[in-house]
Structure formats: C-alpha cells, structure tokens
Write a protein that holds these residues in place. Structure first.
Motif, PDB file in Angstrom:
ATOM      1  N   THR A  40       8.758  -7.856  -8.829  1.00 61.74           N
ATOM      2  CA  THR A  40       9.840  -7.531  -8.472  1.00 61.74           C
ATOM      3  C   THR A  40       9.692  -6.161  -7.775  1.00 61.74           C
ATOM      4  N   THR A  41       8.950  -4.751  -8.748  1.00 60.58           N
ATOM      5  CA  THR A  41       9.011  -3.553  -7.935  1.00 60.58           C
ATOM      6  C   THR A  41       7.712  -3.790  -6.810  1.00 60.58           C
ATOM      7  N   LEU A  42       6.858  -4.081  -6.764  1.00 62.16           N
ATOM      8  CA  LEU A  42       6.266  -4.477  -5.646  1.00 62.16           C
ATOM      9  C   LEU A  42       6.573  -5.041  -4.159  1.00 62.16           C
ATOM     10  N   ASP A  43       7.660  -6.162  -4.628  1.00 59.91           N
ATOM     11  CA  ASP A  43       7.911  -7.081  -3.621  1.00 59.91           C
ATOM     12  C   ASP A  43       9.357  -5.612  -2.995  1.00 59.91           C
ATOM     13  N   LYS A  44      10.253  -5.172  -3.481  1.00 55.51           N
ATOM     14  CA  LYS A  44      11.225  -3.866  -3.175  1.00 55.51           C
ATOM     15  C   LYS A  44      10.457  -3.443  -2.409  1.00 55.51           C
ATOM     16  N   ALA A  45       9.686  -2.325  -2.522  1.00 54.49           N
ATOM     17  CA  ALA A  45       9.107  -1.083  -2.668  1.00 54.49           C
ATOM     18  C   ALA A  45       7.869  -1.561  -1.139  1.00 54.49           C
ATOM     19  N   LEU A  46       7.441  -2.655  -1.147  1.00 57.83           N
ATOM     20  CA  LEU A  46       6.576  -2.775   0.012  1.00 57.83           C
ATOM     21  C   LEU A  46       7.646  -3.395   1.567  1.00 57.83           C
ATOM     22  N   PHE A  47       9.319  -4.154   0.551  1.00 62.78           N
ATOM     23  CA  PHE A  47       9.706  -4.327   1.851  1.00 62.78           C
ATOM     24  C   PHE A  47      10.270  -3.078   2.191  1.00 62.78           C
ATOM     25  N   GLU A  48      10.666  -2.250   1.920  1.00 59.59           N
ATOM     26  CA  GLU A  48      10.954  -0.666   2.158  1.00 59.59           C
ATOM     27  C   GLU A  48      10.605  -0.308   3.158  1.00 59.59           C
ATOM     28  N   TRP A  49       8.989   0.010   2.752  1.00 57.48           N
ATOM     29  CA  TRP A  49       7.757   0.210   2.991  1.00 57.48           C
ATOM     30  C   TRP A  49       7.989  -0.263   5.071  1.00 57.48           C
ATOM     31  N   PHE A  50       7.591  -1.444   4.357  1.00 54.29           N
ATOM     32  CA  PHE A  50       7.898  -2.079   6.240  1.00 54.29           C
ATOM     33  C   PHE A  50       8.711  -1.779   6.452  1.00 54.29           C
ATOM     34  N   THR A  51      10.444  -2.569   6.313  1.00 55.28           N
ATOM     35  CA  THR A  51      11.083  -1.632   7.446  1.00 55.28           C
ATOM     36  C   THR A  51      11.171  -0.566   7.459  1.00 55.28           C
ATOM     37  N   GLN A  52      11.122   0.780   6.827  1.00 57.05           N
ATOM     38  CA  GLN A  52      10.791   1.781   7.500  1.00 57.05           C
ATOM     39  C   GLN A  52       9.747   1.785   8.514  1.00 57.05           C
ATOM     40  N   SER A  53       8.192   1.507   8.238  1.00 62.29           N
ATOM     41  CA  SER A  53       7.291   1.298   9.188  1.00 62.29           C
ATOM     42  C   SER A  53       7.101   1.000  10.745  1.00 62.29           C
ATOM     43  N   ARG A  54       8.476  -0.055  10.426  1.00 64.17           N
ATOM     44  CA  ARG A  54       8.955  -0.989  12.120  1.00 64.17           C
ATOM     45  C   ARG A  54      10.022  -0.302  12.271  1.00 64.17           C
ATOM     46  N   HIS A  55      10.510   0.643  11.934  1.00 62.10           N
ATOM     47  CA  HIS A  55      11.808   2.014  12.435  1.00 62.10           C
ATOM     48  C   HIS A  55      11.234   2.788  13.545  1.00 62.10           C
ATOM     49  N   ASP A  56       9.528   3.547  12.768  1.00 60.05           N
ATOM     50  CA  ASP A  56       9.428   4.304  13.834  1.00 60.05           C
ATOM     51  C   ASP A  56       8.586   3.623  14.514  1.00 60.05           C
ATOM     52  N   GLY A  57       8.229   2.621  14.923  1.00 60.99           N
ATOM     53  CA  GLY A  57       8.049   1.989  15.481  1.00 60.99           C
ATOM     54  C   GLY A  57       6.003   1.719  15.470  1.00 60.99           C
ATOM     55  N   ILE A  58       5.578   1.611  14.232  1.00 58.91           N
ATOM     56  CA  ILE A  58       4.632   0.682  13.808  1.00 58.91           C
ATOM     57  C   ILE A  58       4.186  -0.181  13.700  1.00 58.91           C
ATOM     58  N   PRO A  59       3.724  -0.952  14.609  1.00 54.02           N
ATOM     59  CA  PRO A  59       3.331  -1.750  14.651  1.00 54.02           C
ATOM     60  C   PRO A  59       2.612  -2.461  13.542  1.00 54.02           C
ATOM     61  N   LEU A  60       2.561  -3.901  13.355  1.00 56.02           N
ATOM     62  CA  LEU A  60       2.138  -4.289  11.887  1.00 56.02           C
ATOM     63  C   LEU A  60       1.762  -5.478  11.665  1.00 56.02           C
ATOM     64  N   SER A  61       0.912  -5.816  11.633  1.00 52.24           N
ATOM     65  CA  SER A  61      -0.384  -7.488  11.458  1.00 52.24           C
ATOM     66  C   SER A  61      -0.406  -7.733   9.615  1.00 52.24           C
ATOM     67  N   GLY A  62      -0.431  -9.062   9.408  1.00 52.36           N
ATOM     68  CA  GLY A  62      -0.381  -9.491   8.079  1.00 52.36           C
ATOM     69  C   GLY A  62      -1.212  -8.880   7.885  1.00 52.36           C
ATOM     70  N   GLU A  63      -2.360  -8.316   7.719  1.00 51.76           N
ATOM     71  CA  GLU A  63      -3.722  -7.863   7.310  1.00 51.76           C
ATOM     72  C   GLU A  63      -3.335  -6.490   6.913  1.00 51.76           C
ATOM     73  N   ILE A  64      -2.147  -5.768   6.988  1.00 58.79           N
ATOM     74  CA  ILE A  64      -1.633  -4.182   7.072  1.00 58.79           C
ATOM     75  C   ILE A  64      -1.014  -4.681   6.138  1.00 58.79           C
ATOM     76  N   LEU A  65      -0.045  -5.079   6.102  1.00 59.08           N
ATOM     77  CA  LEU A  65       0.430  -5.492   4.736  1.00 59.08           C
ATOM     78  C   LEU A  65       0.178  -5.852   3.287  1.00 59.08           C
ATOM     79  N   LYS A  66      -1.526  -6.639   3.628  1.00 58.64           N
ATOM     80  CA  LYS A  66      -2.529  -6.869   2.602  1.00 58.64           C
ATOM     81  C   LYS A  66      -2.603  -5.753   2.200  1.00 58.64           C
ATOM     82  N   VAL A  67      -3.386  -5.130   2.892  1.00 59.08           N
ATOM     83  CA  VAL A  67      -3.757  -3.665   2.340  1.00 59.08           C
ATOM     84  C   VAL A  67      -2.679  -3.188   1.275  1.00 59.08           C
ATOM     85  N   GLN A  68      -1.689  -2.595   2.223  1.00 52.04           N
ATOM     86  CA  GLN A  68      -0.249  -1.667   1.909  1.00 52.04           C
ATOM     87  C   GLN A  68      -0.205  -2.401   0.326  1.00 52.04           C
ATOM     88  N   ALA A  69      -0.068  -3.776   0.099  1.00 54.99           N
ATOM     89  CA  ALA A  69       0.534  -4.607  -0.680  1.00 54.99           C
ATOM     90  C   ALA A  69      -0.978  -3.777  -2.333  1.00 54.99           C
TER      91      ALA A  69
END
Length: 529
Positions: free
Chosen positions: A71-100
């Motif tokens: 759950t810690t990883l899940d919450k932290a990664l979703f926060e990172w995803f939200t923050q990155s999308r707000h900054d206009g950064i395009p994200l792919s599934g591979e980028i999510l997997k590397v960050q996770a």
C-alpha cells in the motif's frame, strides 16, 4: 450452495430499495435473503467506493476487489503520477514500471522483491482509473480568452447532459492567528506592541452546487492523525470529515478518498431527495493535489470531475469569486467573538484553541454562507453558462450589511476602515494547500498514512496537558441538559430564543432514549440475592 454476488449486482439491489420498493419484495424478486440486503444497504458507501475505484467496464462486475500488495508503494506512486501529470509530463506504462521499481527499492531496500510486471501495471491502472490518452500540443499556459470561452463550453455540457454542477476548492486557514491591525490613540506608547503570530494551520475543502442549496460536509486536514482534542470522540458525528497529512496539505490520495467516499454518496443522496437525475459534474482547478479528471468518476460515469482551463480559476471559479472570502470572514469573526467572551489575554486564549474548536468553527462559518452569496459568486464567474449576469451588490445589500454589523456590535460599533478588514481576512489567502514533492517525501507521506501511529496534538506551541476528562454517562448528560433548559425557561430575556429552546427539547428527548437504552435489563435472579 451460497452464491457470490458482484459489486454491481449488490448496487442494483440497493438501488431498487432506494427507489421505493420494499425489502421484502426485492428479496422475493432477486432471491437474495432480506438480511443480506440490509447488510448491503448498510455498506452502500463501501460498495460505491469499491465500484468507483474500478473504472473499466468489468470493474463493477468483479466479486472481490483486490487491493495493492504494497500500500505504501501504491499510494506514493499514485501521488507521483498525479504530480507529474500536473506538470505536463507525458507518461507511459514503461515509465510507470521503472518509477515503481525505483520507489520499491527506496521503500524496501534489501528486502525488495517487487517486480513491475505487465499484470501489476494493469491492476495499478485499473485501481486508479488510469487510461492511455493522446497528449495535445497546446501550451500549458492559459489566458483571459480561455476564461471567456469556457462558460459557453460548460453551457453546451449542461444542455446536452442535463446535470447538476458543483465546484470544490481548497483554502488554508491559520486557525489561531489574530488580526495584526489595531485602533490606538495617537500618542499611545504601546501602539506597535503586539504578540507572536500563531501559524498553526489546517486546509479546508469547500464544495457546493450552483444554487447553494447543497453545501457538502467539508473535509478538514490537520497535521495530526489523532489530535488530543478528538480522543474519545465519535468522528462519524462530527460536522466535518477530518483527515491528516504531514503539513496539513491536500494530497491526491486524500482528495480521491474524499471524492469517492464523501462526494459521490452525498450527491447521490441529495439528488434522490430532490427527485432529480443522478447526474452531476464537479468543477476543479488544476491544483497539483487534484488527480487527473479521468480517475474521478463514479462506476456508472454519471458523477464525474471536470478540470477548468489552467490559470483561469481566479477569473471563473465560483468559490474564488467571494465564497471562500466570506467563509474566512465568519471564521475570523468567530475567533474574535470567543476571545472577547473568554475575558482572557490573547496570548493565553489562542493556546486553548483546539482542533475540536476548529472543526465546529468551520461548520459554523460554512453554515453562515447564504444561498444568495453562492448564487452571486456562480453568476460572477460562470454566469454566461446559465444565461445569467452578475450585476454587483446593490445599495440595499450594502445598507443591510452595515445594519447587521451595527446590530452585532451595538454601542461598540466603529467606523471601520475597509482596508483593515481586508487585511484581517486576507492574512492566509496565499497559504499553500499543496506542493510538488520529491520521491523521498512522497514515500514518507505514504508511510505516515499507512502506519496506525497514535500521534498527539500537532500544535507548534504545545498546550499544557489538559486534565483527564472522565467518560460521561448518559444520566449525567441528561441532568445537565435538564438544568440548561430550566435556565432558558426562567430567563426569557436572555439571548436564547424559542428556536433554541425547541432544539434543546428535541435533544432532551433523544438523551432520554439513550438513558433508557443504557440501562441494563434486570435478571430475575437479582431479586433473590
């Protein structure tokens, strides 16, 4: 053999009961035991949340909602995803997997066994409603033209879908800060003497519909998970939804939790009461703490969030047109009123203000915002979407406001300088409600939400430990209430009116029922001891 029902099947049965059918008839038609239906009705909010968090077409058809293994990883990664999308950064599934994978190594270190597989990615996207979209080449910045064009776009949405419109926005509040302006004699040697500013803060999320007839219970975010003032308090009875984060800021996880567990059920309940279509949209600004709009939708898609154009919220967002300002004015006035009533020195009084006081002050201030104020602010920001124009405040409005002030102040009424009032209310206007965080900060915040720590009050200047408050019995509460009602009846010239007395008597009836319930039934053997 016992049948396992899907989340959608459970919700369909509950909806039939909500639509007026009796539980017995629904039980006969569906073949579901009446006791099971009662359990589903009791847990309707949980079912709605579970269905809403599964955004694909098969989500509500599942019979078991699988949560995240970490759950810690899940919450932290979703926060990172939200923050990155707000900054206009395009994200792919591979980028999510590397960050996770990176975050998992930071969280678990030598014990890390996490593998960011395609199956994990699919489940993560499904849990949070993340979809693959094409990123347009538009500039991140917006201008006045975008704000002017949006009401027409919103009007087309309303005409096409026939839905209710809501708006929500956060505001920071220094709940112990007193005004830094004072009236003084010209030759007063102490005219510049003051006291240290108390900067204990909370974040409040306000939400309402266009008419102002539905003001939702506001979430209040403090820094402590278990404030001392809320020990032994049933939080479900509080007039707000209390949440916590490290800096008392809104986070994507908290906002998403409030949207699914509070906003959607509250809006459905209100629309059913008013016999309106269960369709609504929530207008949001582009705050970094707001998840992407695609992740904020009910399981049936009838209640969802829509983001306003960037950098236009100060022009068109209704809550920013005066609703938040009016809310803060009531909060500040309540703080000053309590200070004067306490007859304590300001430096001593502010140390006695607890989170419970903040909660009830927030409720009071929000209840004082009138439907006309809300309607005027919606007209000012988005009037063209409803074919309505904001004409400003009339001379009658101003005269009535001055009369209310003089009636409130009595003989103490002063010719108040408007600029000093503005400064007193605006002291926390620029208070941040969210921030961009590093990976380490995201992980630390996620851990703090996952831990069931029993932290204490969050005050920067610690209060003296209050004396132990004994747990009161129903009989003690009833006795105090009866004495209070006697006082009101014996003092007709007091500040209490007939409405107050009526409410007190209704509370007295409820308390008497609690006293009866609290008494244990006597056994026949007790009479032979």
């Amino acid at each position: 053999m016992r049948k396992a029902y899907t989340v959608q099947e459970k919700l369909d049965v509950v909806k039939k009961v909500r639509d007026g059918a009796s539980q017995a008839s629904v039980s006969r038609q569906s073949g579901v035991p009446a006791g099971t239906i009662r359990g589903w009705i009791k847990n309707e909010e949980k079912l709605q949340s579970a269905a809403a968090e599964c955004h694909d077409s098969k989500g509500p058809q599942t019979k078991r909602i699988r949560g995240a293994d970490d759950t810690t990883l899940d919450k932290a990664l979703f926060e990172w995803f939200t923050q990155s999308r707000h900054d206009g950064i395009p994200l792919s599934g591979e980028i999510l997997k590397v960050q996770a994978q990176k975050m998992s190594r930071q969280i678990n270190r030598d014990d890390d066994t996490f593998k960011a597989s395609d199956g994990w990615l699919w489940r993560f996207q499904r849990r949070h409603g993340i979809k693959s979209i094409t990123v347009s080449g538009e500039s991140k910045s917006a201008n006045v033209e975008s704000a002017a064009a949006y009401p027409t776009i919103l009007r087309d949405i309303i005409d096409t879908e026939g839905l209710q419109i809501y708006n929500a926005d956060e505001t920071g509040l220094y709940y112990r800060m007193l005004p830094d302006k004072t009236l003084a004699e010209k030759n007063d040697p102490r005219q510049k003497t003051g006291f240290k500013k108390a900067k204990q803060r909370v974040t409040v999320l306000l939400a309402c519909n266009k008419t102002g007839r539905h003001k939702l219970k506001p979430p209040v975010i403090g820094t402590s998970k278990n404030p001392r003032a809320l020990h032994h308090v049933n939080r479900s009875t509080l007039p707000v939804v209390y949440q916590s984060s490290k800096n008392a800021w809104m986070t994507a996880y908290i906002f998403k939790d409030c949207f699914f567990k509070n906003f959607i059920p509250a809006v459905r309940h209100y629309l059913r009461q008013q016999k309106l279509k269960e369709k609504a949209i929530l207008l949001l600004d582009n705050c970094p703490a707001h998840p992407p709009a695609s992740t904020l939708s009910s399981h049936d898609g009838k209640i969802k969030a829509v983001l306003l154009p960037k950098n236009t919220t100060s022009i068109i967002q209704p809550l920013d047109q005066g609703i938040i300002k009016a809310f803060k004015s009531h909060c500040k006035r309540k703080l000053i009123t309590h200070l004067l009533d306490s007859a304590m020195p300001p430096t001593d009084y502010i140390k006695t203000v607890t989170m419970k006081d903040v909660i009830f002050t927030t409720h009071y201030a929000w209840s004082q915002i009138t439907t006309s104020t809300i309607d005027n602010c919606w007209r000012k920001g988005l009037g063209k979407a409803f074919d309505e124009d904001f004409l400003g405040f009339t001379e009658t409005d101003i005269t009535e406001a001055v009369a209310k002030y003089k009636d409130y102040a009595g003989e103490e009424a002063l010719d108040v300088d408007l600029s000093s009032v503005e400064l007193g209310v605006a002291c926390d206007n620029d208070l941040p409600t969210s921030e961009s965080k590093s990976d380490d900060q995201l992980i630390e915040d996620a851990r703090s939400r996952s831990d069931d720590d029993d932290d204490e009050d969050e005050d920067a200047e610690p209060l003296q430990p209050p004396p132990g408050v004994p747990r009161r019995t129903a009989e003690e509460a009833l006795a105090c209430l009866e004495v209070s009602i006697q006082y009101i009846q014996q003092n007709p010239n007091s500040s209490f009116n007939s409405t107050t007395l009526l409410h007190a008597k209704l509370l007295l009836d409820m308390m008497r029922r609690d006293v009866v319930k609290s008494k244990k039934q006597q056994c026949i053997t007790n009479y032979f001891k």
